[in-house]
Design an enzyme around this catalytic site. Structure first.
Site, short mmCIF file in Angstrom:
data_model
loop_
_atom_site.label_atom_id
_atom_site.label_comp_id
_atom_site.label_asym_id
_atom_site.label_seq_id
_atom_site.Cartn_x
_atom_site.Cartn_y
_atom_site.Cartn_z
N ALA A 151 0.86 -1.18 0.00
CA ALA A 151 0.00 0.00 0.00
C ALA A 151 0.90 1.23 0.00
O ALA A 151 2.07 1.16 0.38
CB ALA A 151 -0.87 -0.02 1.25
N GLY B 279 0.51 -5.17 0.61
CA GLY B 279 -0.61 -5.10 -0.31
C GLY B 279 -0.25 -5.63 -1.70
O GLY B 279 -1.12 -6.07 -2.45
N GLU C 168 -0.68 -9.22 -1.39
CA GLU C 168 -2.13 -9.45 -1.26
C GLU C 168 -2.81 -9.34 -2.62
O GLU C 168 -3.76 -10.07 -2.93
CB GLU C 168 -2.73 -8.45 -0.26
CG GLU C 168 -2.26 -8.72 1.16
CD GLU C 168 -2.76 -7.68 2.14
OE1 GLU C 168 -2.38 -6.51 2.00
OE2 GLU C 168 -3.56 -8.05 3.03
N GLU D 267 3.99 -6.00 6.93
CA GLU D 267 3.19 -4.99 7.64
C GLU D 267 3.54 -4.92 9.12
O GLU D 267 3.45 -3.86 9.75
CB GLU D 267 1.69 -5.29 7.48
CG GLU D 267 1.11 -4.93 6.13
CD GLU D 267 1.25 -6.02 5.08
OE1 GLU D 267 2.06 -6.95 5.30
OE2 GLU D 267 0.58 -5.94 4.05
C1 3H9 Z 1 0.45 -2.43 3.32
O1 3H9 Z 1 0.69 -2.86 2.24
C2 3H9 Z 1 -0.91 -2.53 3.96
C3 3H9 Z 1 -1.76 -3.52 3.22
O2 3H9 Z 1 -1.90 -4.69 3.98
C4 3H9 Z 1 -3.07 -2.93 2.79
C5 3H9 Z 1 -4.06 -2.64 3.86
C6 3H9 Z 1 -5.38 -2.12 3.38
N1 3H9 Z 1 4.64 3.45 0.21
O3 3H9 Z 1 13.35 1.64 0.94
P1 3H9 Z 1 13.82 2.44 -0.22
C7 3H9 Z 1 9.50 4.83 -0.79
S1 3H9 Z 1 1.62 -1.62 4.21
C8 3H9 Z 1 5.15 4.66 -0.07
O4 3H9 Z 1 14.86 3.46 0.03
P2 3H9 Z 1 14.96 0.09 -1.41
C9 3H9 Z 1 10.53 5.14 0.28
O5 3H9 Z 1 10.00 6.00 1.27
C10 3H9 Z 1 3.05 -1.62 3.15
N2 3H9 Z 1 6.46 4.88 -0.29
O6 3H9 Z 1 14.29 1.52 -1.44
C11 3H9 Z 1 11.62 5.79 -0.55
O7 3H9 Z 1 11.22 7.12 -0.81
P3 3H9 Z 1 12.33 8.27 -0.94
C12 3H9 Z 1 3.74 -2.92 3.12
C13 3H9 Z 1 7.28 3.83 -0.22
O8 3H9 Z 1 15.22 -0.25 -2.82
C14 3H9 Z 1 11.56 5.02 -1.86
O9 3H9 Z 1 10.26 4.41 -1.89
N3 3H9 Z 1 4.96 -2.80 2.38
C15 3H9 Z 1 6.81 2.55 0.05
O10 3H9 Z 1 16.06 0.05 -0.42
C16 3H9 Z 1 12.61 3.94 -1.98
O11 3H9 Z 1 12.53 3.12 -0.83
C17 3H9 Z 1 6.12 -2.48 2.96
O12 3H9 Z 1 6.20 -2.34 4.15
C18 3H9 Z 1 5.43 2.37 0.28
N4 3H9 Z 1 4.89 1.17 0.56
O13 3H9 Z 1 13.85 -0.89 -0.82
C19 3H9 Z 1 7.31 -2.34 2.05
N5 3H9 Z 1 7.87 1.70 0.06
O14 3H9 Z 1 13.21 7.87 -2.06
C20 3H9 Z 1 8.03 -1.08 2.37
C21 3H9 Z 1 8.95 2.44 -0.23
O15 3H9 Z 1 11.53 9.51 -1.15
N6 3H9 Z 1 9.14 -0.83 1.47
N7 3H9 Z 1 8.60 3.73 -0.41
O16 3H9 Z 1 13.04 8.25 0.39
C22 3H9 Z 1 10.31 -1.48 1.53
O17 3H9 Z 1 10.52 -2.40 2.30
C23 3H9 Z 1 11.42 -1.00 0.63
O18 3H9 Z 1 11.14 0.31 0.26
C24 3H9 Z 1 11.63 -1.85 -0.65
C25 3H9 Z 1 12.69 -1.13 -1.55
C26 3H9 Z 1 12.17 -3.23 -0.25
C27 3H9 Z 1 10.37 -1.99 -1.42
#
Ligand code: 3H9
Length: 690
Positions: A66, A105, A108, A128
């Protein structure tokens, strides 16, 4: 090709509708993606030329979850449930084509498809829990139906994703695609069209739930197995409850349970703190005056001076990612001891099955031991990790200046000393920087990068990037005694000492800090580090409890006694002698010991840290309040579900913080409690840190 929204395109290729998502950087499920998916599925169902649907993403990854930035602004239609229901009920097969990561998400969404194919490097998970949440779009009900209850419990409570090979084994993906993913997914869709037959939805499967229905006790067993790691966190337990619901309730009821528990978490302080921290961690890597395109110095070889606990741990970080290291010691015996400790650490890790025997050999082969500083002449980065003595450090840097190649980065692992003074003995202060690792250096994620007055932007940029390469989280700080972390710790330790003098037993002070969420209290921490840091037997005057304990050879865990007594398993028990010593010193200082409440203990340990953090911001030692929080969570075990000291201050209310500091100032008559101007001004404006 039709553009459905700015983030989703629709195209029919060879009888298959391909929905292509493009929402950089991580293809999060922002409103435009949800809308596009909804319209795309409806369009494909109505499109006679399309017999199946493939969901594919542009860029480096499948959907990573999400859009977390939308959480605070409230839902904009369509909601994810609505979109995923439409996919789940599709009469045409839907195939998710996964590369990069399918997270939260994103997974999902993939679980609401009939099939999932992935490239071999893909990773799939429900992280999450790390945001203080649970998967709220059916993940808690669908994942256990696919991978089984035990695997789902592990994945959802740890948040750790699994690789494509394991996903194939567990049934989470149906095929690993070699070559072009989009083409592979279309070909897979054709196979499924040709096979015909009824489409099975995950919601209708429950064979993998049976084992847990027969053995419901596995839930409590699992709870016990993670209890230590998840102490204080709400989200792991909520995730478990949802999986229990998947086992005991029909799918639609389970979905209701999931929604209810999701909302409870989402509206609570832990989720707010953990989501705040997600962005704080990413923000920390950004240095306003060091542009992203600043040139970096290539680091191919590292030198470490000192093979003690810190030096050895630092060297392990390098070889863990394949960077060769030369470790220099003064004496052969010390060098052998240091290398022996590193080998033992790796062998222990191999025994636990986390690395192979070949890894142990490979990593040790990357380490060269030496007694000669000139062997560091070809290193790109040299990290000094000898004991905290300015004269010794200056001597080393003077010699390094003559030995190191031009452009090499000269770093000190000092935890408190003045980097400018150290840099001043070299003819290249622009190449000198502090790299403060935290003990144990091969485990703790934090790296305080200390910028001297003359440190160049290239050196800062290189060190910030290098930290990522060795899997650390770097926070850039300025020069002051103790930098950010230890400077704030000093005031807490000082208050812990005062509280003990005033009558609070050390084990009670520690318990209050432990219950707050720290892994250990102030006195346990001292015992672990050793009470004799900076203590000298020859000059010791028994001037305080710590010195007296050292004189009694109670120098901490390593001597079997310190502030606590330890048994042979290093289990601590309160030491009566310590309380007697505090009573003796209190009497000498004219302090009447008294009962002290837990509330007072907590406030007196935490509020000074907040005040010191505000001073650090006032002086520009930290770039932003959230950097301080990153230092505390990753360097000192501050519970992430409380966000860090500055986030915690915001949650208390800065006006309350100032009020309490003033109350302690009045009651103690000490200026120690004087709230700093920055904090008073901010509170006066009704402001918050950050
Ligand atoms: C969810 O899904 C809830 C559901 O169950 C639905 C319920 C209804 N959203 O980490 P990075 C940004 S909860 C918005 O440096 P990497 C991050 O802030 C979500 N922004 O890169 C950064 O921005 P900036 C569950 C996001 O290559 C940029 O992307 N998912 C999101 O080292 C690069 O990120 C997670 O918890 C997001 N979801 O790692 C996954 N994700 O450049 C969370 C990232 O401006 N994300 N950004 O600073 C991660 O674990 C890592 O970002 C990922 C990439 C592994 C994807």
């Amino acid at each position: 090709m039709v553009q459905l929204t700015s983030m989703v395109d629709y195209e029919v290729e060879d009888g298959v509708a391909v929905l292509t998502l493009d929402n950089p950087p991580v293809n999060a499920l922002s409103q435009g993606v949800r809308q596009g998916l909804k319209e795309g599925v409806a369009r494909a169902l109505a499109d006679d030329t399309a017999r199946a649907i493939v969901i594919h993403c542009k860029g480096g990854t499948f959907i990573a979850g999400a859009d977390i930035t939308e959480f605070s602004s409230g839902l904009v239609e369509p909601g994810l449930h609505e979109v995923l229901d439409a996919m789940d009920n599709s009469a045409k097969p839907i195939v998710a084509a996964i590369h990069g990561t399918a997270l939260g998400g994103g997974l999902e969404t993939a679980l609401s498809c009939h099939f999932r194919v992935a490239v071999a490097s893909a990773r799939l998970g429900l992280p999450e829990v790390n945001l203080g949440l649970l998967p709220g779009a059916g993940g808690t009900q669908r994942l256990p139906r696919v991978v089984g209850v035990e695997k789902a419990l592990q994945m959802m409570t740890s948040g750790v994703p699994i690789g494509a090979a394991e996903a194939l084994d567990t049934g989470l993906v149906d095929r690993i695609v070699e070559g072009d993913l989009r083409e592979g997914a279309i070909a897979f869709a054709h196979e499924k069209i040709d096979q015909g037959g009824k489409l099975t939805r995950i919601r209708d499967r429950d064979d993998k739930l049976q084992e847990a229905r027969d053995h419901p006790e596995l839930f409590d067993r699992f709870r016990q197995s993670i209890a230590r790691k998840t102490r204080g966190f709400l989200a792991p337990e909520y995730n478990i409850r949802c999986i229990e619901a998947a086992v005991t309730q029909p799918f639609d009821e389970g979905m209701k349970t999931e929604s209810k528990l999701f909302m409870e978490l989402m509206s609570g302080p832990q989720a707010a703190a953990q989501q705040y921290f997600f962005f704080a961690e990413r923000q920390a890597g950004k240095v306003p005056d060091v542009p992203r395109d600043t040139a970096e110095i290539p680091i191919a070889k590292v030198g470490v001076i000192g093979s003690g606990t810190m030096g050895g741990g630092i060297a392990m970080n390098m070889v863990n990612v394949g960077i060769p290291v030369t470790i220099v010691e003064v004496k052969q015996e010390a060098l052998e001891r240091g290398l022996g400790v590193i080998r033992k650490n790796y062998e222990n890790t191999a025994r636990k099955g986390r690395i192979s025997d070949a890894d142990v050999t490979g990593r040790m082969d990357l380490i060269t031991g030496s007694l000669d500083l000139t062997d560091l002449a070809d290193c790109d980065l040299i990290i000094e990790a000898v004991f905290e003595d300015m004269a010794v450090k200056k001597d080393i840097f003077t010699r390094l200046d003559a030995i190191a190649k031009p452009g090499a980065i000269l770093a000190s692992n000092t935890s408190a000393l003045d980097i400018n003074e150290i840099a001043g003995v070299t003819g290249r202060p622009e190449s000198v920087i502090g790299l403060h690792f935290f003990s144990p250096a091969n485990v703790m994620k934090l790296l305080e990068v200390v910028r001297g007055d003359k440190t160049s932007k290239e050196v800062i940029k290189t060190c910030m990037s290098f930290a990522k390469r060795i899997r650390k989280v770097a926070v850039l700080v300025g020069v002051c005694h103790g930098f950010v972390g230890n400077r704030m710790l000093f005031v807490r330790q000082f208050q812990a000492e005062q509280l003990a003098l005033e009558g609070a037993p050390p084990h009670r002070i520690d318990k209050v800090l432990y219950d707050f969420g720290f892994p250990m209290g102030a006195f346990q921490m001292s015992d672990l580090a050793g009470l004799d840091i900076g203590w000298n037997a020859k000059t010791s005057k028994g001037a305080n409890v710590r010195e007296r304990l050292c004189e009694m050879d109670r120098r901490g865990q390593k001597t079997g006694a310190g502030f606590y007594d330890y048994d042979e398993n290093r289990t601590p028990s309160p030491a009566p002698i310590v309380q007697e010593l505090y009573a003796e010193f209190a009497a000498k200082a004219g302090i009447t010991q008294r009962e002290i409440s837990d509330e007072e203990i907590l406030e007196r340990c935490i509020l000074p840290m907040i005040n010191e953090g505000a001073r650090i911001l006032e002086e520009g030692i930290a770039i932003r309040a959230s950097d301080i929080d990153v230092v505390y969570v990753y360097g000192y075990g501050w519970p992430v579900y409380r966000g860090g000291p500055m986030h915690y201050a915001n949650s208390l209310g800065l006006d309350k913080v100032v009020e309490k500091l003033r109350a302690y100032q009045r009651s103690s008559g000490s200026d120690f409690w004087q709230p700093c101007k920055y904090l008073v001004d901010l509170a006066g404006k009704g402001g918050r840190f950050g």
